[in-house]
Design a protein around this motif. Sequence first.
Motif, PDB file in Angstrom:
ATOM      1  N   ASP B  23       0.619  -1.065  -0.167  1.00 14.38           N
ATOM      2  CA  ASP B  23      -0.084  -0.110  -0.019  1.00 14.38           C
ATOM      3  C   ASP B  23       0.886   1.330   0.537  1.00 14.38           C
ATOM      4  OD1 ASP B  23       0.818  -0.050   2.667  1.00 14.38           O
ATOM      5  OD2 ASP B  23      -0.380   0.431   3.728  1.00 14.38           O
ATOM      6  N   GLU B  24       1.947   1.365  -0.097  1.00 15.62           N
ATOM      7  CA  GLU B  24       3.559   2.516  -0.152  1.00 15.62           C
ATOM      8  C   GLU B  24       2.570   3.144  -1.309  1.00 15.62           C
ATOM      9  OE1 GLU B  24       7.653   1.874  -0.630  1.00 15.62           O
ATOM     10  OE2 GLU B  24       6.806   1.045   1.056  1.00 15.62           O
ATOM     11  N   VAL B  25       2.361   3.905  -1.380  1.00 18.70           N
ATOM     12  CA  VAL B  25       2.860   4.762  -2.602  1.00 18.70           C
ATOM     13  C   VAL B  25       3.585   5.059  -3.606  1.00 18.70           C
ATOM     14  CG1 VAL B  25       2.323   7.893  -3.709  1.00 18.70           C
ATOM     15  CG2 VAL B  25       1.476   6.896  -1.516  1.00 18.70           C
ATOM     16  N   ARG B  26       4.302   4.459  -4.860  1.00 21.49           N
ATOM     17  CA  ARG B  26       4.955   4.402  -5.744  1.00 21.49           C
ATOM     18  C   ARG B  26       5.381   5.849  -6.230  1.00 21.49           C
ATOM     19  NH1 ARG B  26       7.832   0.183  -3.501  1.00 21.49           N
ATOM     20  NH2 ARG B  26       9.464   1.275  -4.760  1.00 21.49           N
ATOM     21  N   ILE B  27       5.904   6.120  -6.980  1.00 19.65           N
ATOM     22  CA  ILE B  27       5.866   7.190  -8.106  1.00 19.65           C
ATOM     23  C   ILE B  27       6.248   6.742  -9.654  1.00 19.65           C
ATOM     24  CG2 ILE B  27       7.823   9.260  -7.983  1.00 19.65           C
ATOM     25  CD1 ILE B  27       6.495   9.124  -4.939  1.00 19.65           C
ATOM     26  N   ALA B  28       5.636   7.690  -9.910  1.00 20.19           N
ATOM     27  CA  ALA B  28       6.005   7.919 -11.639  1.00 20.19           C
ATOM     28  C   ALA B  28       6.639   8.888 -11.927  1.00 20.19           C
ATOM     29  CB  ALA B  28       5.010   7.403 -11.853  1.00 20.19           C
ATOM     30  N   THR B  29       7.881   9.330 -12.405  1.00 21.92           N
ATOM     31  CA  THR B  29       7.982  10.579 -12.448  1.00 21.92           C
ATOM     32  C   THR B  29       8.381  10.427 -14.013  1.00 21.92           C
ATOM     33  OG1 THR B  29       9.615  10.046 -10.854  1.00 21.92           O
ATOM     34  CG2 THR B  29      10.906  12.064 -12.446  1.00 21.92           C
ATOM     35  N   ILE B  30       7.977  11.803 -14.568  1.00 29.51           N
ATOM     36  CA  ILE B  30       7.296  12.203 -16.046  1.00 29.51           C
ATOM     37  C   ILE B  30       9.017  13.424 -16.405  1.00 29.51           C
ATOM     38  CG2 ILE B  30       6.282  12.495 -17.546  1.00 29.51           C
ATOM     39  CD1 ILE B  30       4.335  11.463 -17.156  1.00 29.51           C
ATOM     40  N   VAL B  31       9.677  12.635 -16.921  1.00 29.51           N
ATOM     41  CA  VAL B  31      10.911  13.536 -17.293  1.00 29.51           C
ATOM     42  C   VAL B  31      10.434  14.423 -18.683  1.00 29.51           C
ATOM     43  CG1 VAL B  31      13.438  14.632 -17.614  1.00 29.51           C
ATOM     44  CG2 VAL B  31      12.771  12.996 -16.056  1.00 29.51           C
ATOM     45  N   ASP B  32       9.798  16.216 -18.410  1.00 30.03           N
ATOM     46  CA  ASP B  32       9.465  16.680 -19.618  1.00 30.03           C
ATOM     47  C   ASP B  32      10.054  17.692 -20.000  1.00 30.03           C
ATOM     48  OD1 ASP B  32       7.316  16.715 -22.244  1.00 30.03           O
ATOM     49  OD2 ASP B  32       5.957  17.572 -20.959  1.00 30.03           O
ATOM     50  N   GLY B  33       9.675  18.052 -21.400  1.00 24.75           N
ATOM     51  CA  GLY B  33      10.407  19.270 -21.602  1.00 24.75           C
ATOM     52  C   GLY B  33      10.466  19.736 -23.293  1.00 24.75           C
ATOM     53  N   ARG B  34      10.955  20.587 -23.521  1.00 23.49           N
ATOM     54  CA  ARG B  34      11.915  20.816 -25.047  1.00 23.49           C
ATOM     55  C   ARG B  34      12.532  20.074 -26.079  1.00 23.49           C
ATOM     56  NH1 ARG B  34      13.689  26.507 -26.735  1.00 23.49           N
ATOM     57  NH2 ARG B  34      12.808  26.107 -29.017  1.00 23.49           N
ATOM     58  N   GLY B  35      12.862  19.880 -27.020  1.00 22.69           N
ATOM     59  CA  GLY B  35      13.899  18.774 -27.000  1.00 22.69           C
ATOM     60  C   GLY B  35      14.990  20.262 -26.533  1.00 22.69           C
ATOM     61  N   ARG B  36      16.404  19.184 -26.164  1.00 20.37           N
ATOM     62  CA  ARG B  36      17.428  19.763 -25.896  1.00 20.37           C
ATOM     63  C   ARG B  36      17.569  20.817 -25.494  1.00 20.37           C
ATOM     64  NH1 ARG B  36      21.197  17.265 -28.709  1.00 20.37           N
ATOM     65  NH2 ARG B  36      22.871  19.329 -28.418  1.00 20.37           N
ATOM     66  N   ALA B  37      16.893  20.527 -23.977  1.00 16.34           N
ATOM     67  CA  ALA B  37      16.499  21.221 -22.752  1.00 16.34           C
ATOM     68  C   ALA B  37      17.045  20.249 -21.564  1.00 16.34           C
ATOM     69  CB  ALA B  37      14.989  21.524 -22.140  1.00 16.34           C
ATOM     70  N   GLY B  38      18.009  19.089 -21.630  1.00 19.59           N
ATOM     71  CA  GLY B  38      18.605  18.627 -21.564  1.00 19.59           C
ATOM     72  C   GLY B  38      17.901  17.415 -20.046  1.00 19.59           C
ATOM     73  N   GLN B 100       3.127  -0.794 -13.236  1.00 20.56           N
ATOM     74  CA  GLN B 100       3.075  -0.567 -12.202  1.00 20.56           C
ATOM     75  C   GLN B 100       2.702  -0.418 -10.473  1.00 20.56           C
ATOM     76  OE1 GLN B 100       4.431   3.468 -12.597  1.00 20.56           O
ATOM     77  NE2 GLN B 100       5.501   4.065 -10.687  1.00 20.56           N
ATOM     78  N   VAL B 101       1.292  -0.152 -11.448  1.00 17.59           N
ATOM     79  CA  VAL B 101      -0.338   0.292  -9.927  1.00 17.59           C
ATOM     80  C   VAL B 101      -0.205  -1.529  -9.397  1.00 17.59           C
ATOM     81  CG1 VAL B 101      -2.444  -0.578 -10.040  1.00 17.59           C
ATOM     82  CG2 VAL B 101      -1.894   1.659 -11.454  1.00 17.59           C
ATOM     83  N   ARG B 102       0.460  -2.551 -10.364  1.00 21.29           N
ATOM     84  CA  ARG B 102       0.011  -3.936  -9.767  1.00 21.29           C
ATOM     85  C   ARG B 102       0.523  -4.024  -9.164  1.00 21.29           C
ATOM     86  NH1 ARG B 102       0.094  -7.252 -14.232  1.00 21.29           N
ATOM     87  NH2 ARG B 102       0.496  -5.510 -15.555  1.00 21.29           N
ATOM     88  N   GLU B 103       2.485  -3.761 -10.126  1.00 29.33           N
ATOM     89  CA  GLU B 103       3.817  -4.762  -9.574  1.00 29.33           C
ATOM     90  C   GLU B 103       4.018  -3.632  -8.231  1.00 29.33           C
ATOM     91  OE1 GLU B 103       6.063  -5.652 -13.200  1.00 29.33           O
ATOM     92  OE2 GLU B 103       4.307  -6.864 -13.727  1.00 29.33           O
ATOM     93  N   ARG B 104       4.040  -2.121  -8.056  1.00 32.73           N
ATOM     94  CA  ARG B 104       4.752  -1.501  -7.220  1.00 32.73           C
ATOM     95  C   ARG B 104       5.776  -1.487  -7.024  1.00 32.73           C
ATOM     96  NH1 ARG B 104       0.201   0.646  -6.489  1.00 32.73           N
ATOM     97  NH2 ARG B 104       1.376   1.650  -4.568  1.00 32.73           N
ATOM     98  N   PHE B 105       5.946  -0.846  -8.077  1.00 32.08           N
ATOM     99  CA  PHE B 105       6.992  -0.095  -8.154  1.00 32.08           C
ATOM    100  C   PHE B 105       7.726   1.453  -8.375  1.00 32.08           C
ATOM    101  CE2 PHE B 105       6.099  -1.856 -11.638  1.00 32.08           C
ATOM    102  CZ  PHE B 105       6.787  -1.039 -13.374  1.00 32.08           C
ATOM    103  N   ASP B 106       9.393   1.984  -8.633  1.00 31.18           N
ATOM    104  CA  ASP B 106       8.986   3.354  -8.788  1.00 31.18           C
ATOM    105  C   ASP B 106       9.317   3.543 -10.860  1.00 31.18           C
ATOM    106  OD1 ASP B 106       8.622   4.418  -5.991  1.00 31.18           O
ATOM    107  OD2 ASP B 106      10.011   3.944  -5.434  1.00 31.18           O
ATOM    108  N   SER B 107       9.024   4.145 -11.167  1.00 34.92           N
ATOM    109  CA  SER B 107       9.277   4.946 -12.711  1.00 34.92           C
ATOM    110  C   SER B 107      10.016   5.829 -12.679  1.00 34.92           C
ATOM    111  CB  SER B 107       7.853   3.945 -13.129  1.00 34.92           C
ATOM    112  OG  SER B 107       6.794   5.510 -13.081  1.00 34.92           O
ATOM    113  N   VAL B 108      11.370   5.776 -14.245  1.00 35.52           N
ATOM    114  CA  VAL B 108      11.393   7.279 -15.036  1.00 35.52           C
ATOM    115  C   VAL B 108      11.298   6.912 -16.352  1.00 35.52           C
ATOM    116  CG1 VAL B 108      13.269   8.563 -15.156  1.00 35.52           C
ATOM    117  CG2 VAL B 108      12.736   8.067 -12.581  1.00 35.52           C
TER     118      VAL B 108
END
Lengths: 192, 282
Positions: B23-38, B100-108
């Motif tokens: 039941d622990e909250v897991r983190i789904a990180t989305i890295v977004d931005g314009r091309g060449r922003a890093g 991710q919801v079923r297996e409970r891991f963090d993602s990037v």
Amino acid sequence: MSDETLTKVLAGLQGRRFRGRSDLYRWLRANYKRLAPRLAQDQVSWGVLAQEIAAAGLKNRKGASPSADSVRRIWGTVCRDLAREAAAKAQRRTRKYPSRISPNWWPQVVEPPRPMTSAGPPVLSSPSVNESSLGGVPGRQSSEVVEFPTVDPSGAPLAEGHVFYRGQSMLRRVAEQLARIDRQAREMDRFK
Amino acid sequence: MDLPSMETMMLDPASGLTAGTADEVRIATIVDGRGRAGKTTVANVLVQFCRERGANLRVWNADRQNETHSLSVFHRDAVRPPSDDPDDKGAWLEESFDAQVRERFDSVLDLAGGDPLVRLLARETELVATLEQHRVRLVLWQVLGPDVADLDYLKLSMEAGLFAPATLLVLNAGLVRSKRSIEAVFAEVTGHKVFVDAVAQGAQVVWFPGLVCMKGVAERGLTFAEAKRGIVKPGQQRFVLFDQTRVEIFWEKHIPAFFAQIPADWLPRMADRAARSRGGIQ
């Protein structure tokens, strides 16, 4: 305002700076921090403030009791002067030094995280990374307290919770974050 | 690596990864931005930093256009969509979140510059709220360079409902190569209405530190831990002494400082934090 208070106020004005300014200017300036939040929240009207100031015996430069309008106007001058002085002080801090980023550069730390609101109880037990051993440098994590004007340069009070920063009115917590990143950028620039 | 084969990696207590509880909250990180922003550099740092600290993290590399410096170069287990076709990518992303919801891991998730993949799903499914209901917190890392056009993607994310509640505005100081001051170069971005509005809505702002020899590390396909030790792959030129020191300072001081600015509950769960919460580290 009692005679005793008045005596204290006048005694406090003795030998103060701002030569050429009226007692009213000096008094408003000396009490800026205490008056600004109350004026910003509309707790005190200009008329009432002018009456209290007149009752306390403070005069304008012509020796007359100040009107509501003159108190408002002089308050605006005080706010403008303070904002200019703060801007000049900030500008003096933006000197640049030619170098690369310092090995000792260390940014300020943000406020603690907000709790999760819509998916059951927040996750809590894990301490913040700030408290962890992730390479922390002791003594570098205190956040600087910044004071922001709560009136605009014309002296008009801002909405509740708003402050004046970067030439505009904004929420205090927004100004605090912007001031923090500005400060960090200047710190990085020093070593660029 | 495809999704089914990754199931074997799950939560093995003997592996030293952070298993957590169901039941622990897991983190789904989305890295977004314009091309060449890093974006990929920032995502790569995030993954390396968390994995060095025992995070149970899966890497989703949706940037099929970037082959040379893609996350898959640094993380061999990074999962990629089967093709660049929008439908394939959409289905792949849905399956990934479902796992991710079923297996409970963090993602990037590393997106290609300006890729509407997540925004489309967010509009259609109220992605943030849906994931929260399943105790997965979506954290958006919006990577910004000094170009005002970089804010277009932030605006789009806000409009798509991707924005709340956890958004990190990552100002990439590493993009400033001129002698101009970082403060001056970024002034237009940090003073822009879109940026100020985002902060007013709760976004946190952090500076991502620069590394002069970042290109040299990336082109050699090295991790920062390898580069700071002067390790190179066969046939590669060795690092000059001072670049090695620069990487060490970056990795040992600046990057921990960068992460210390981010709210702990917005980061993937790491072993030392897990141990602390159990009282294992004093």
